[in-house]
Scaffold this motif. Structure first.
Motif, PDB file in Angstrom:
ATOM      1  N   GLY A  13       7.827   0.779  -7.887  1.00 13.16           N
ATOM      2  CA  GLY A  13       8.679  -0.360  -8.215  1.00 13.16           C
ATOM      3  C   GLY A  13       8.184  -1.642  -7.571  1.00 13.16           C
ATOM      4  N   HIS A  14       7.583  -1.528  -6.375  1.00  6.70           N
ATOM      5  CA  HIS A  14       6.997  -2.719  -5.753  1.00  6.70           C
ATOM      6  C   HIS A  14       5.900  -3.289  -6.646  1.00  6.70           C
ATOM      7  CE1 HIS A  14       8.755  -0.838  -2.032  1.00  6.70           C
ATOM      8  NE2 HIS A  14       9.022  -2.102  -1.777  1.00  6.70           N
ATOM      9  N   SER A  15       5.088  -2.397  -7.207  1.00 10.21           N
ATOM     10  CA  SER A  15       4.029  -2.856  -8.115  1.00 10.21           C
ATOM     11  C   SER A  15       4.637  -3.440  -9.382  1.00 10.21           C
ATOM     12  CB  SER A  15       3.113  -1.690  -8.507  1.00 10.21           C
ATOM     13  OG  SER A  15       2.489  -1.129  -7.380  1.00 10.21           O
ATOM     14  N   GLU A  40      -6.413   7.022  -2.064  1.00 13.57           N
ATOM     15  CA  GLU A  40      -7.328   5.889  -2.273  1.00 13.57           C
ATOM     16  C   GLU A  40      -6.875   4.639  -1.502  1.00 13.57           C
ATOM     17  OE1 GLU A  40      -7.723   4.895  -6.443  1.00 13.57           O
ATOM     18  OE2 GLU A  40      -9.030   3.186  -5.993  1.00 13.57           O
ATOM     19  N   HIS A  41      -5.554   4.523  -1.305  1.00 11.30           N
ATOM     20  CA  HIS A  41      -5.005   3.338  -0.629  1.00 11.30           C
ATOM     21  C   HIS A  41      -5.290   3.343   0.869  1.00 11.30           C
ATOM     22  CE1 HIS A  41      -2.178   6.591  -0.497  1.00 11.30           C
ATOM     23  NE2 HIS A  41      -1.264   5.937   0.188  1.00 11.30           N
ATOM     24  N   LYS A  42      -5.768   4.468   1.411  1.00 13.96           N
ATOM     25  CA  LYS A  42      -6.096   4.533   2.837  1.00 13.96           C
ATOM     26  C   LYS A  42      -7.615   4.511   3.054  1.00 13.96           C
ATOM     27  CE  LYS A  42      -1.659   4.947   3.650  1.00 13.96           C
ATOM     28  NZ  LYS A  42      -0.851   3.756   3.944  1.00 13.96           N
ATOM     29  N   ALA A  66      -1.370  -9.525  -0.560  1.00 10.15           N
ATOM     30  CA  ALA A  66      -0.732  -8.218  -0.426  1.00 10.15           C
ATOM     31  C   ALA A  66       0.758  -8.420  -0.213  1.00 10.15           C
ATOM     32  CB  ALA A  66      -1.328  -7.456   0.759  1.00 10.15           C
ATOM     33  N   ASP A  67       1.529  -7.444  -0.608  1.00  9.67           N
ATOM     34  CA  ASP A  67       2.991  -7.414  -0.481  1.00  9.67           C
ATOM     35  C   ASP A  67       3.631  -7.988  -1.749  1.00  9.67           C
ATOM     36  OD1 ASP A  67       5.362  -7.041   1.680  1.00  9.67           O
ATOM     37  OD2 ASP A  67       5.791  -8.692   0.332  1.00  9.67           O
ATOM     38  N   SER A  68       4.515  -7.177  -2.317  1.00 10.12           N
ATOM     39  CA  SER A  68       5.088  -7.538  -3.614  1.00 10.12           C
ATOM     40  C   SER A  68       5.842  -8.865  -3.588  1.00 10.12           C
ATOM     41  CB  SER A  68       6.011  -6.422  -4.095  1.00 10.12           C
ATOM     42  OG  SER A  68       7.063  -6.213  -3.178  1.00 10.12           O
ATOM     43  N   ASN A  69       6.641  -9.088  -2.555  1.00  6.68           N
ATOM     44  CA  ASN A  69       7.415 -10.336  -2.545  1.00  6.68           C
ATOM     45  C   ASN A  69       6.509 -11.535  -2.301  1.00  6.68           C
ATOM     46  OD1 ASN A  69       9.709  -8.918  -3.102  1.00  6.68           O
ATOM     47  ND2 ASN A  69      10.438  -8.865  -0.984  1.00  6.68           N
TER      48      ASN A  69
HETATM   49  N1  LIG Z   1       6.490  -4.280   1.648  1.00  8.64           N
HETATM   50  C1  LIG Z   1       5.562  -3.721   0.702  1.00  8.64           C
HETATM   51  C2  LIG Z   1       5.919  -2.271   0.417  1.00  8.64           C
HETATM   52  C3  LIG Z   1       4.970  -1.666  -0.592  1.00  8.64           C
HETATM   53  C4  LIG Z   1       5.113  -0.161  -0.691  1.00  8.64           C
HETATM   54  O1  LIG Z   1       5.989   0.454  -0.062  1.00  8.64           O
HETATM   55  N2  LIG Z   1       4.218   0.426  -1.499  1.00  8.64           N
HETATM   56  C5  LIG Z   1       4.222   1.843  -1.673  1.00  8.64           C
HETATM   57  C6  LIG Z   1       4.269   2.224  -3.147  1.00  8.64           C
HETATM   58  S1  LIG Z   1       5.814   1.722  -3.841  1.00  8.64           S
HETATM   59  C7  LIG Z   1       2.926   2.399  -1.119  1.00  8.64           C
HETATM   60  O2  LIG Z   1       1.873   1.856  -1.332  1.00  8.64           O
HETATM   61  N3  LIG Z   1       3.048   3.518  -0.392  1.00  8.64           N
HETATM   62  C8  LIG Z   1       1.940   4.193   0.183  1.00  8.64           C
HETATM   63  C9  LIG Z   1       1.992   4.194   1.677  1.00  8.64           C
HETATM   64  O3  LIG Z   1       2.830   3.487   2.269  1.00  8.64           O
HETATM   65  O4  LIG Z   1       1.196   4.913   2.249  1.00  8.64           O
HETATM   66  C10 LIG Z   1       5.587  -4.541  -0.579  1.00  8.64           C
HETATM   67  O5  LIG Z   1       6.633  -5.153  -0.863  1.00  8.64           O
HETATM   68  O6  LIG Z   1       4.571  -4.614  -1.275  1.00  8.64           O
END
Ligand SMILES: N[C@@H](CCC(=O)N[C@@H](CS)C(=O)NCC(=O)O)C(=O)O
Length: 207
Positions: A13-15, A40-42, A66-69
């Motif tokens: 949902g953030h994406s 992959e994100h790490k 970076a960061d959705s907001n």
């Molecule tokens: N504060 C961040 C939170 C983003 C977030 O929690 N992303 C999740 C997917 S919805 C994620 O990448 N999770 C993988 C992790 O934290 O390892 C934002 O708003 O972008």
């Protein structure tokens, strides 16, 4: 011609909120799926974009956000010439920020967390997340009584930021049945020109 890339996951949902604002603004962007299940994100390549190792990340030319907001603020400031999605008026801008904080706070730890348990098998306290979700939904239900949008009299990034995790709350066993104002607000967002939905999930993908 812009050259925007959105690193995202289709069930995040953030994406989705970043993808939604791109679409509402009529901006084309390349959607780059990040394989969260494979970690992959790490990996170093992604950590160079966001040291927190989370989607979404937006790249626009030389800028990486970076960061959705933060992405919503960037897109509104950079591409919304009319200043409607992020109003310039200080009181309205503050009110938008208040609801960005709600999205990053109570909505993240409420409906988003409850959905994480069901959809991704996250080891979180499901009942606590459901309780937080109903608390924030109750506040939003009252707030939206007599209003079409969270802030002012037109849609802003406050609405965009809060949309996905509330619309998909039932995937976390958070019913929206008792929140008619919230459901009407979700429908108003879904009716906006350029709206794109987030992919629904069959609960229990992690099982
Ligand atoms: N504060 C961040 C939170 C983003 C977030 O929690 N992303 C999740 C997917 S919805 C994620 O990448 N999770 C993988 C992790 O934290 O390892 C934002 O708003 O972008």
């Amino acid at each position: 011609m812009n050259n925007i890339k959105l690193y995202r996951h289709p069930l995040s949902g953030h994406s989705h909120r970043a993808q939604l604002l791109l679409s509402l603004l009529g901006l084309s962007a390349e959607l780059v799926d990040v394989d969260l299940a494979a970690g992959e994100h790490k990996q170093a390549a992604f950590l160079a974009r966001n040291g927190f190792g989370q989607v979404p990340v937006l790249e626009d030319g030389d800028s990486t956000i970076a960061d959705s907001n933060a992405i919503l603020v960037y897109l509104a400031e950079r591409y919304d010439a009319g200043n409607t999605w992020l109003p310039a008026d200080p009181a309205l801008a503050a009110e938008v920020q208040r609801f960005l904080s709600t999205a990053a706070g109570q909505v993240a730890s409420g409906p988003a967390a409850a959905r994480l348990v069901n959809v991704f098998g996250a080891a979180l306290d499901h009942q606590r997340a459901i309780d937080v979700a109903h608390n924030v939904l109750g506040v939003l239900e009252s707030h939206l009584d007599g209003r079409d949008w969270l802030v002012g009299n037109q849609p802003t990034i406050a609405d965009v930021a809060n949309y996905a995790y509330i619309a998909h709350a039932p995937e976390g066993d958070v019913s929206l049945d008792n929140y008619p104002q919230v459901r009407a607000w979700l429908q108003r967002i879904a009716a906006l020109p350029g709206f794109v939905p987030m992919q629904a999930t069959a609960v229990g993908l992690a099982a």
